[in-house]
Design a protein around this motif. Structure first.
Motif, mmCIF file in Angstrom:
data_model
loop_
_atom_site.group_PDB
_atom_site.id
_atom_site.type_symbol
_atom_site.label_atom_id
_atom_site.label_comp_id
_atom_site.label_asym_id
_atom_site.label_seq_id
_atom_site.Cartn_x
_atom_site.Cartn_y
_atom_site.Cartn_z
ATOM 1 N N GLU A 366 0.823 -1.224 0.000
ATOM 2 C CA GLU A 366 0.000 0.000 0.000
ATOM 3 C C GLU A 366 0.850 1.265 0.000
ATOM 4 N N LYS A 367 1.932 1.259 0.801
ATOM 5 C CA LYS A 367 2.745 2.472 0.928
ATOM 6 C C LYS A 367 4.078 2.348 0.192
ATOM 7 N N GLY A 368 4.162 1.412 -0.744
ATOM 8 C CA GLY A 368 5.410 1.215 -1.480
ATOM 9 C C GLY A 368 5.633 2.288 -2.530
ATOM 10 N N THR A 369 6.855 2.334 -3.055
ATOM 11 C CA THR A 369 7.157 3.247 -4.163
ATOM 12 C C THR A 369 6.523 2.679 -5.438
ATOM 13 N N LYS A 373 5.686 -1.283 -6.334
ATOM 14 C CA LYS A 373 4.370 -1.738 -6.799
ATOM 15 C C LYS A 373 4.488 -2.438 -8.156
ATOM 16 N N LEU A 374 5.347 -1.889 -9.028
ATOM 17 C CA LEU A 374 5.564 -2.520 -10.335
ATOM 18 C C LEU A 374 6.166 -3.914 -10.172
ATOM 19 N N ASN A 375 7.088 -4.059 -9.215
ATOM 20 C CA ASN A 375 7.674 -5.380 -8.961
ATOM 21 C C ASN A 375 6.610 -6.364 -8.480
ATOM 22 N N ALA A 376 5.684 -5.874 -7.629
ATOM 23 C CA ALA A 376 4.594 -6.733 -7.142
ATOM 24 C C ALA A 376 3.692 -7.151 -8.307
ATOM 25 N N TYR A 377 3.428 -6.206 -9.216
ATOM 26 C CA TYR A 377 2.605 -6.493 -10.397
ATOM 27 C C TYR A 377 3.285 -7.550 -11.267
ATOM 28 N N ASN A 378 4.578 -7.340 -11.546
ATOM 29 C CA ASN A 378 5.299 -8.282 -12.406
ATOM 30 C C ASN A 378 5.435 -9.657 -11.758
ATOM 31 N N HIS A 379 5.526 -9.674 -10.422
ATOM 32 C CA HIS A 379 5.570 -10.966 -9.715
ATOM 33 C C HIS A 379 4.252 -11.715 -9.933
ATOM 34 N N ALA A 380 3.132 -10.999 -9.797
ATOM 35 C CA ALA A 380 1.816 -11.620 -10.016
ATOM 36 C C ALA A 380 1.698 -12.108 -11.463
ATOM 37 N N ASN A 381 2.151 -11.281 -12.403
ATOM 38 C CA ASN A 381 2.134 -11.637 -13.828
ATOM 39 C C ASN A 381 2.976 -12.896 -14.068
ATOM 40 N N ARG A 382 4.137 -12.966 -13.389
ATOM 41 C CA ARG A 382 5.030 -14.134 -13.532
ATOM 42 C C ARG A 382 4.370 -15.406 -13.019
ATOM 43 N N ILE A 562 -8.318 -5.485 -15.044
ATOM 44 C CA ILE A 562 -7.655 -5.713 -13.750
ATOM 45 C C ILE A 562 -6.466 -4.763 -13.634
ATOM 46 N N THR A 563 -5.671 -4.689 -14.709
ATOM 47 C CA THR A 563 -4.477 -3.831 -14.715
ATOM 48 C C THR A 563 -4.850 -2.360 -14.604
ATOM 49 N N VAL A 564 -5.834 -1.927 -15.397
ATOM 50 C CA VAL A 564 -6.221 -0.507 -15.409
ATOM 51 C C VAL A 564 -6.748 -0.086 -14.034
ATOM 52 N N ALA A 565 -7.637 -0.911 -13.442
ATOM 53 C CA ALA A 565 -8.195 -0.585 -12.120
ATOM 54 C C ALA A 565 -7.088 -0.555 -11.062
ATOM 55 N N TRP A 566 -6.156 -1.515 -11.143
ATOM 56 C CA TRP A 566 -5.037 -1.576 -10.184
ATOM 57 C C TRP A 566 -4.166 -0.328 -10.311
ATOM 58 N N GLU A 569 -5.973 2.576 -8.713
ATOM 59 C CA GLU A 569 -6.036 2.446 -7.246
ATOM 60 C C GLU A 569 -4.690 2.767 -6.597
ATOM 61 N N HIS A 570 -3.589 2.388 -7.273
ATOM 62 C CA HIS A 570 -2.270 2.505 -6.639
ATOM 63 C C HIS A 570 -1.404 3.622 -7.220
ATOM 64 N N GLY A 571 -1.990 4.466 -8.069
ATOM 65 C CA GLY A 571 -1.253 5.621 -8.580
ATOM 66 C C GLY A 571 -0.083 5.260 -9.478
ATOM 67 N N VAL A 572 -0.237 4.182 -10.249
ATOM 68 C CA VAL A 572 0.816 3.765 -11.188
ATOM 69 C C VAL A 572 0.356 4.112 -12.605
ATOM 70 N N PRO A 573 1.146 4.850 -13.378
ATOM 71 C CA PRO A 573 0.731 5.173 -14.755
ATOM 72 C C PRO A 573 0.559 3.885 -15.569
ATOM 73 N N VAL A 574 -0.581 3.736 -16.220
ATOM 74 C CA VAL A 574 -0.853 2.506 -16.979
ATOM 75 C C VAL A 574 0.162 2.325 -18.107
ATOM 76 N N GLU A 575 0.762 3.439 -18.574
ATOM 77 C CA GLU A 575 1.770 3.369 -19.643
ATOM 78 C C GLU A 575 3.009 2.591 -19.205
ATOM 79 N N ARG A 576 3.212 2.454 -17.884
ATOM 80 C CA ARG A 576 4.361 1.686 -17.389
ATOM 81 C C ARG A 576 4.155 0.182 -17.597
#
Length: 598
Positions: A366-369, A373-382, A562-566, A569-576
């Protein structure tokens, strides 16, 4: 080319085919016996039709020397790379103008982009994995091979090469614009609208909505197949066991293969040799899945499933079918009895998206950089890619890429060191400050010298290129070019800067090019430390994903909402996370709210 040391004068038709192989002699394909055999068999057929002009008889592959062709293609590549910006711009404009009439079509009065509007050129079939036909010659596709699908009463487009279409149809019940049959595997190839077209977008949305609909039925389906695992009817029991694997392990359903196709299997086409029993309840799966990618999995299963596999294997040979009373068609018809349009593939999409949503919900800090958060996303994707067996060989460039990243990290540490030393030069008290007193790891004297030498070489090259580019632009604008003395002066300045840096080595002092107050230097160090932390996370992420293909699941199995909503919610640019292509492919997903869940 040469044969047994003698130059061969080939007619254009045969020379083209020899060139296909010549361009590849330094690749892994050219070391493959099957690839070489298939190529040479087809090359001999071409030579029979178009023999060498100077009468050389070619009969043995080992005596063929394609090196001169390879050298020619490499020289052409080098020539292309050395083109000036203006030349590249002109070439691109000419290419775009040539392709412009074919990139769009009119659909129901709307202008829509066409996807793969270029027909595949002739060449050698690569295949995936251990494909028995790799190396075979893909013939040139001509208008006489192509069926086009257009509206009624509209002018028939003229082919861009001599010839007439095989057939012109007016079928508005299909989405393809043209098709032909390729000669190697006898498969149909299609031209469709682009990924971002209205039809494709509707198709993607329908696919993921179908997977979401499965939520209403999945409990009933699971209850039924779990009950049927003990059914006295062996066909019912086999089907239930296959459904267990499709659901729990995300296996593909699988289809029968011909002798001339790669020996790949899915759930329904598993043979006894592909599944090994390890007491008390472990199964070891080992087979080639889609695209000849090995599926290896040791998994503990339900006790009854283990017992069933033992029964199904009993009295059979290793090459016999494990599920001899089940086929993909019957399995999908059974699934469709629960829900219209339900197939084994819908199960894969459902399980992939649901698993992904769950991993993101549980694993995002929740309070990560943003990078955390991108690493958490890529881990889930993996994890989803591993579930779906979306593996890949470690890219050949991986080590080189990681080496460049290590160099970049060292460069960031070097910058931090220089800023620390600038503080020390201003006020010695900073040497005792715990934030700055510790030296950077990986930065010994040799590393510093190497880094500075590399920086100097890059700056000198950059200055020379800029000088050349500025003079090219001046010539285009009809202005006088700069004198060589301007470049010499610039190079002299760079040399002087690096002599000064060399003198600073070991002194723990550094003079900045522009003076800065200590607060600004401290601020710059803080920013660098954050940058270093982020970059280390990127390196960890790159290393962790070297054997997993993330793109396949992201494009085909993960609901993009799922990606767009995430991201929202977490303030990550979808372009990343979504490339420009994916943004174009999934415009319908971009409007979801941050609280949307699969």
């Amino acid at each position: 080319m040469k044969y047994n040391g003698q130059t061969v004068d080939l007619p254009p038709e045969a020379e083209e085919v020899a060139g296909f192989y010549g361009a590849m002699i330094d690749t892994e394909h050219a070391k493959d016996a099957t690839f070489n055999k298939n190529f040479f068999d087809d090359f001999l057929k071409i030579l029979k039709k178009y023999p060498p002009k100077n009468g050389v008889k070619i009969t043995k592959f080992e005596l063929c020397d394609f090196r001169s062709m390879f050298d020619h293609f490499e020289a052409e590549k080098t020539k292309k790379k050395s083109m000036t910006s203006a030349e590249k711009k002109t070439a691109k404009a000419a290419k775009d103008a040539l392709e412009a009439p074919y990139t769009h079509c009119t659909l129901d009065g709307r202008k829509e982009k066409v996807g793969n509007f270029r027909v595949e050129p002739p060449g050698l079939f690569r295949g995936r994995g251990d494909h028995p036909k790799k190396g075979a010659l893909k013939l040139r596709v001509r208008p006489e091979d192509i069926t086009i699908n257009i509206g009624k009463d509209v002018p028939i487009p003229t082919p861009n090469v001599p010839g007439t279409w095989k057939e012109v149809v007016n079928d508005n019940t299909v989405t393809w614009l043209a098709n032909w049959v390729e000669n190697v595997n006898g498969n149909y190839k299609y031209v469709f609208l682009a990924a971002g077209s209205s039809i494709k977008g509707q198709s993607d949305w329908t696919k993921f909505e179908k997977a979401r609909e499965l939520k209403k039925y999945v409990d009933q389906i699971r209850n039924d197949y779990n009950d049927a695992l003990r059914n006295k009817n062996m066909g019912e029991r086999q089907r239930a066991t296959a459904m267990y694997f499709i659901d729990k392990l995300a296996l593909r359903a699988g289809n029968e293969k011909g002798d001339d196709e790669a020996d790949t299997v899915g759930c329904c086409s598993l043979r006894c040799e592909h599944v090994t029993l390890e007491p008390p309840n472990k199964l070891v799966f080992d087979f080639l899945g889609k695209d000849s990618i090995r599926y290896y999995n040791e998994v503990a299963v339900d006790e009854q499933v283990y017992k069933n596999i033992r029964i199904f294997k009993n009295g059979k040979n290793p090459e016999d079918e494990l599920f001899d009373r089940v086929n993909t068609g019957a399995l999908n018809r059974h699934l469709a009895s629960y829900m219209k349009g339900l197939t084994a593939k819908v199960f894969r999409t459902y399980n992939a998206s649901l698993t992904f949503q769950d991993l993101l919900d549980r694993g995002t800090p929740e309070k990560g950089t943003v990078q955390e958060k991108l690493n958490a996303y890529n881990h889930a994707n993996r994890m989803v890619a591993i579930l779906c067996n979306h593996q890949r060989a470690v890219p050949k460039t991986h080590e080189q890429s990681m080496g460049k990243m290590r160099d970049k990290l060292r460069g960031l540490k070097y910058e931090r060191m220089k800023l620390r030393h600038a503080l020390f030069a201003i006020d010695a008290k900073y040497k005792k400050d715990k934030r700055y007193k510790e030296p950077e790891s990986d930065l010994d004297d040799d590393a510093i010298a190497t880094h500075e030498d590399n920086l100097k070489a890059k700056e000198l090259e950059k200055a020379e290129k800029k000088f050349q580019k500025d003079n090219e632009k001046a010539a285009e604008d009809g202005k006088e070019p700069q004198d060589e003395s301007v470049l010499k002066e610039k190079l002299k300045e760079i040399e002087a800067d690096y002599k000064r840096l060399k003198k600073e080595r070991g002194t723990e002092k550094h003079v900045l090019k522009r003076e800065k107050p200590t607060e600004k230097i401290e601020e710059a160090i803080d920013k660098l430390e954050e940058k270093i932390k982020t970059f280390k996370l990127q390196m960890e992420d790159r290393e962790a994903g070297k054997e997993v293909a993330l793109g396949t699941s992201k494009i085909n199995y993960l609901d993009p909402r799922i990606t767009v909503a995430w991201c929202k919610e977490h303030g990550v640019p979808v372009e990343r996370l979504f490339s420009k292509t994916l943004m174009t492919k999934f415009p319908w997903a971009m409007e979801v709210d941050m609280d949307w869940k699969f």
